[in-house]
Motif scaffolding. Structure first.
Motif, PDB file in Angstrom:
ATOM      1  N   LEU A   1       0.857  -1.181   0.000  1.00  0.00           N
ATOM      2  CA  LEU A   1       0.000   0.000   0.000  1.00  0.00           C
ATOM      3  C   LEU A   1       0.892   1.229   0.000  1.00  0.00           C
ATOM      4  O   LEU A   1       1.865   1.281   0.747  1.00  0.00           O
ATOM      5  N   ALA A   2       0.582   2.212  -0.841  1.00  0.00           N
ATOM      6  CA  ALA A   2       1.415   3.421  -0.887  1.00  0.00           C
ATOM      7  C   ALA A   2       0.534   4.657  -1.023  1.00  0.00           C
ATOM      8  O   ALA A   2      -0.515   4.614  -1.665  1.00  0.00           O
ATOM      9  N   SER A   3       0.990   5.737  -0.399  1.00  0.00           N
ATOM     10  CA  SER A   3       0.279   6.996  -0.630  1.00  0.00           C
ATOM     11  C   SER A   3       1.248   8.093  -1.090  1.00  0.00           C
ATOM     12  O   SER A   3       0.810   9.154  -1.513  1.00  0.00           O
ATOM     13  N   TRP A   4       2.534   7.823  -1.014  1.00  0.00           N
ATOM     14  CA  TRP A   4       3.491   8.834  -1.473  1.00  0.00           C
ATOM     15  C   TRP A   4       3.751   8.627  -2.963  1.00  0.00           C
ATOM     16  O   TRP A   4       4.846   8.266  -3.399  1.00  0.00           O
TER      17      TRP A   4
ATOM     18  N   ALA B   1       7.616   7.084  -3.411  1.00  0.00           N
ATOM     19  CA  ALA B   1       8.630   6.968  -2.360  1.00  0.00           C
ATOM     20  C   ALA B   1       8.472   5.593  -1.706  1.00  0.00           C
ATOM     21  O   ALA B   1       7.411   5.282  -1.161  1.00  0.00           O
TER      22      ALA B   1
ATOM     23  N   ALA C   1      10.070   2.980   1.050  1.00  0.00           N
ATOM     24  CA  ALA C   1      11.027   2.840   2.156  1.00  0.00           C
ATOM     25  C   ALA C   1      12.077   1.794   1.788  1.00  0.00           C
ATOM     26  O   ALA C   1      11.763   0.794   1.148  1.00  0.00           O
TER      27      ALA C   1
ATOM     28  N   ARG D   1      11.437  -1.977   2.512  1.00  0.00           N
ATOM     29  CA  ARG D   1      10.204  -2.635   2.058  1.00  0.00           C
ATOM     30  C   ARG D   1      10.510  -3.921   1.302  1.00  0.00           C
ATOM     31  O   ARG D   1      11.469  -3.979   0.513  1.00  0.00           O
ATOM     32  N   ALA D   2       9.609  -4.901   1.481  1.00  0.00           N
ATOM     33  CA  ALA D   2       9.780  -6.166   0.771  1.00  0.00           C
ATOM     34  C   ALA D   2       9.776  -5.966  -0.746  1.00  0.00           C
ATOM     35  O   ALA D   2      10.543  -6.583  -1.476  1.00  0.00           O
TER      36      ALA D   2
ATOM     37  N   ARG E   1       1.168 -12.676  -0.928  1.00  0.00           N
ATOM     38  CA  ARG E   1       0.369 -11.519  -0.503  1.00  0.00           C
ATOM     39  C   ARG E   1      -0.946 -11.393  -1.271  1.00  0.00           C
ATOM     40  O   ARG E   1      -1.740 -10.514  -0.984  1.00  0.00           O
TER      41      ARG E   1
ATOM     42  N   HIS F   1      -5.921  10.189   1.195  1.00  0.00           N
ATOM     43  CA  HIS F   1      -5.432   9.881   2.536  1.00  0.00           C
ATOM     44  C   HIS F   1      -4.998  11.170   3.234  1.00  0.00           C
ATOM     45  O   HIS F   1      -3.992  11.782   2.883  1.00  0.00           O
TER      46      HIS F   1
ATOM     47  N   TYR G   1       2.880   7.728   7.668  1.00  0.00           N
ATOM     48  CA  TYR G   1       2.350   7.859   6.292  1.00  0.00           C
ATOM     49  C   TYR G   1       0.979   8.525   6.307  1.00  0.00           C
ATOM     50  O   TYR G   1       0.211   8.421   7.175  1.00  0.00           O
TER      51      TYR G   1
HETATM   52  C1  LIG Z   1      -1.759   5.051   4.602  1.00  0.00           C
HETATM   53  C2  LIG Z   1      -0.446   4.401   4.346  1.00  0.00           C
HETATM   54  C3  LIG Z   1       0.347   4.831   3.297  1.00  0.00           C
HETATM   55  C4  LIG Z   1       1.583   4.230   3.035  1.00  0.00           C
HETATM   56  N1  LIG Z   1       2.372   4.703   2.023  1.00  0.00           N
HETATM   57  C5  LIG Z   1       3.602   4.189   1.836  1.00  0.00           C
HETATM   58  C6  LIG Z   1       4.458   4.712   0.826  1.00  0.00           C
HETATM   59  O1  LIG Z   1       4.113   5.595   0.065  1.00  0.00           O
HETATM   60  N2  LIG Z   1       5.697   4.172   0.714  1.00  0.00           N
HETATM   61  C7  LIG Z   1       6.127   3.171   1.527  1.00  0.00           C
HETATM   62  O2  LIG Z   1       7.279   2.719   1.394  1.00  0.00           O
HETATM   63  N3  LIG Z   1       5.330   2.636   2.474  1.00  0.00           N
HETATM   64  C8  LIG Z   1       4.084   3.120   2.649  1.00  0.00           C
HETATM   65  N4  LIG Z   1       3.283   2.605   3.629  1.00  0.00           N
HETATM   66  C9  LIG Z   1       3.736   1.446   4.427  1.00  0.00           C
HETATM   67  C10 LIG Z   1       3.462   0.122   3.729  1.00  0.00           C
HETATM   68  O3  LIG Z   1       2.262   0.108   3.033  1.00  0.00           O
HETATM   69  C11 LIG Z   1       3.392  -1.109   4.640  1.00  0.00           C
HETATM   70  O4  LIG Z   1       3.574  -0.793   5.936  1.00  0.00           O
HETATM   71  C12 LIG Z   1       4.391  -2.076   4.152  1.00  0.00           C
HETATM   72  O5  LIG Z   1       3.921  -2.617   2.961  1.00  0.00           O
HETATM   73  C13 LIG Z   1       4.770  -3.213   5.085  1.00  0.00           C
HETATM   74  O6  LIG Z   1       6.096  -3.488   4.889  1.00  0.00           O
HETATM   75  P1  LIG Z   1       6.610  -4.666   3.946  1.00  0.00           P
HETATM   76  O7  LIG Z   1       5.866  -4.595   2.649  1.00  0.00           O
HETATM   77  O8  LIG Z   1       8.081  -4.417   3.779  1.00  0.00           O
HETATM   78  O9  LIG Z   1       6.323  -5.955   4.677  1.00  0.00           O
HETATM   79  C14 LIG Z   1       2.017   3.179   3.866  1.00  0.00           C
HETATM   80  C15 LIG Z   1       1.232   2.747   4.933  1.00  0.00           C
HETATM   81  C16 LIG Z   1       0.014   3.355   5.168  1.00  0.00           C
HETATM   82  C17 LIG Z   1      -0.802   2.876   6.329  1.00  0.00           C
END
Ligand SMILES: Cc1cc2nc3c(=O)[nH]c(=O)nc-3n(C[C@H](O)[C@H](O)[C@H](O)COP(=O)(O)O)c2cc1C
Length: 572
Positions: free
Chosen positions: A445-448, A462, A464, A467-468, A506, A564, A572
């Protein structure tokens, strides 16, 4: 330049070029190789580079992969009478460079094999016939005549324990085999196009060198003692001639930042046993992604005093099961058990060498000593697949996130209240990124996410660093950006925010269909776009992944994107 092609379908070709006086490279170009060791990210094929140096005596530096047997020997025979070669220098014994050593020894039984002590030992097991040898130590020299005085540099763990570099004082070429290499196949013998090779150069470093960053710095220090280095003749990819300073500088910078990490995880295993090297590197990649450093230790050859000291300062330890019959490794494992401390994280992986002990007694011992088991034992049932390597990577990330959990929480709390609220007013949409590379799939899930260019059509995301999905978003990778719909996103959001076990599927229970590029399109998404990663910008704890968008559809023309809104800027 001469090019010999085997068959157009197989796309294995040879390239021969004079790179300096008396010095010829024979590059085996493997255009289509799409997987290599743990680097399932491989996009651009690879090459195996071998070199011939002709003084009064002649030396061959490394050979090739056995799949090039015919082509390689046809090429070499065209250059020289193989039986007349005096020395075969083995930079290290990994099969892609030493796969044809046995053949060379058959044709030239009088040849002297030159290598580190460990390499010669490994080679004895590989060729099973007696051969002339010369074991070299750091600083040893070998005079080929006509000014070609070779000096050897011991560079253990780059990336095999037995690695040596060879420096020719006449041409000032340093032969480094795996170090400074990259998996990149092109007709260009040299590093002409820095921009084109940079992503693969970095990815290769991250997969193979970062886990041993300390060893990289030691090797660089030894290289500093050499007179000017004109060229770095690597074993994979283009030879470095135009950007030697820049590219060695990058190794230095990256390794310095790795070793500055406050937290270290030790990975203890027996190198060259079963699949241990590749599995250990996949685990290390997952750990390094979080900014935690790794030290990889061969249980067979480690000094027990150093081992004890290292275990004491590690926040986490990972054990690759050593063979039951290897006494030295079993003694070292006993030292690890004696040195561990409560609250350290631990993980175990099988190595599949056929002589593994059961893992559970060892795991129970660690548990009873108060260690935290950070991931389920990685078992080996068959030849490791890309999915297993991905599971190792995710297991490594999980362990590293556990050992740094307090620091992460502290960092999140440290924003000033006003700034935090102001930053929180930046909002975004809600998207699910889905990717598939070979058999490996992932999602997040991403919002950036934001559009970043009109020409070409491009978006930036963006991601992290830990991230997997990050390893499936390398330059050249393709994925799908799914847009979630206002009023209809809760189910998908909840599903993809679950904490997945390392390597878990997943997409279980989610309706999807494959996009042209193979990545899953979510049936409940409002829209989707097919994207290709064009570049990545280092942004602290995130990568800004810039991608071009080349296809897409909307499922409901009147639908609105889920938005969001946040309260604070450090989440996030
Ligand atoms: C509302 C929301 C927005 C998110 N947006 C991002 C994002 O833009 N980039 C990112 O790296 N993680 C983002 N995350 C975190 C990841 O979606 C999530 O925590 C992650 O997939 C779990 O880590 P993993 O995939 O490495 O197991 C967001 C989480 C939330 C709750």
């Amino acid at each position: 330049m001469v090019t010999v092609t085997q068959t157009p379908q197989k796309r294995l070709t040879m390239q021969v070029e004079e790179i300096a006086v008396d010095t010829t490279t024979m590059r085996s170009l493997d255009w289509d190789r799409d997987r290599f060791d743990i680097e399932y990210g491989l996009q651009n094929g690879t090459t195996y580079n071998s070199f011939l140096i002709r003084g009064e005596k002649v030396a061959l530096v490394d050979t090739s992969h056995e799949k090039f047997r015919q082509l390689y020997f046809d090429t070499l025979t065209g250059l020289i009478d193989i039986a007349s070669i005096d020395y075969l220098i083995i930079s290290h014994t990994e099969p892609d460079h030493s796969g044809l050593v046995r053949d060379v020894l058959q044709i030239a039984p009088e040849i002297t094999v030159v290598g580190s002590k460990v390499a010669i030992q490994f080679l004895e097991n590989l060729v099973h016939t007696p051969f002339k040898r010369q074991i070299v130590k750091n600083g040893d020299r070998l005079d080929l005549g006509h000014g070609h005085e070779l000096e050897f540099v011991i560079a253990p763990n780059l990336h095999w324990p037995d690695t040596i570099f060879t420096f020719d004082h006449k041409t000032q070429i340093l032969y480094t085999c795996d170090a400074f290499g990259l998996h990149y196949c092109s007709d260009d013998t040299f590093d002409t196009n820095l921009e084109a090779i940079s992503p693969d150069f970095q990815y290769y470093y991250e997969c193979l060198m970062a886990p041993n960053a300390r060893s990289v710095l030691s090797a660089l220090k030894r290289m500093d003692e050499l007179t000017h280095i004109e060229m770095i003749a690597t074993g994979h990819g283009p030879l470095l001639r135009n950007h030697v300073q820049e590219l060695t500088g990058r190794y230095r910078r990256w390794s310095q930042s790795q070793t500055k990490a406050e937290t270290t995880v030790g990975i203890f295993y027996v190198s060259e046993y079963g699949y241990s090297d590749n599995l250990a590197h996949a685990l290390a990649t997952g750990i390094n992604k979080t900014g935690v450093a790794t030290e990889m230790v061969d249980l067979k050859t480690v000094d027990l005093q150093e081992l004890q000291e290292l275990v004491g300062r590690c926040a986490g330890i990972i054990i690759g099961m050593p063979p039951a019959s290897n006494q030295a490794a079993q003694t070292a494992l006993g030292t690890v058990l004696g040195a561990v401390k409560e609250k350290q994280a631990v993980g175990i992986f099988e190595t599949g060498g056929g002589d593994d002990e059961p893992t559970y007694p060892l795991l129970n011992k660690f548990r009873s000593l108060g260690l935290h088991v950070a991931f389920p034992v990685i078992e080996i049932r068959e030849t490791p697949t890309d999915n297993l390597y991905k599971r190792c990577e995710e297991s490594g990330t999980d362990l590293a996130q556990w050992v740094t959990r307090d620091k992460s929480i502290k960092q999140m709390k440290s924003l000033g209240a006003d700034l935090d609220k102001a930053l929180g007013r930046i909002s975004g949409g809600l998207y699910i990124i889905t990717a598939k590379k070979g058999d490996v799939k992932s999602a997040m899930l991403a919002s950036w996410v934001t559009q970043a260019s009109f020409k070409p059509l491009g978006v930036s995301i963006a991601v992290a660093k830990d991230r997997a999905i990050e390893s499936l978003m390398q330059v050249g990778d393709k994925f799908v950006l799914n847009v979630l719909e206002e009023g209809n996103y809760q189910g998908l959001m909840k599903h993809f925010l679950k904490r997945f076990a390392p390597g878990a599927d997943r997409f279980e229970g989610v309706r999807t269909q494959p996009a042209e590029n193979g990545a899953p399109i979510l049936a409940d998404a409002l829209a989707y776009m097919e994207c290709e990663v064009a570049s990545r910008l280092d942004a602290g704890d995130h990568w800004i992944v810039y991608c071009t968008v080349y296809a897409g559809r909307v499922s409901k023309p009147e639908g609105v994107t889920a938005v969001h809104h946040r309260k604070v800027g450090n989440h996030y």
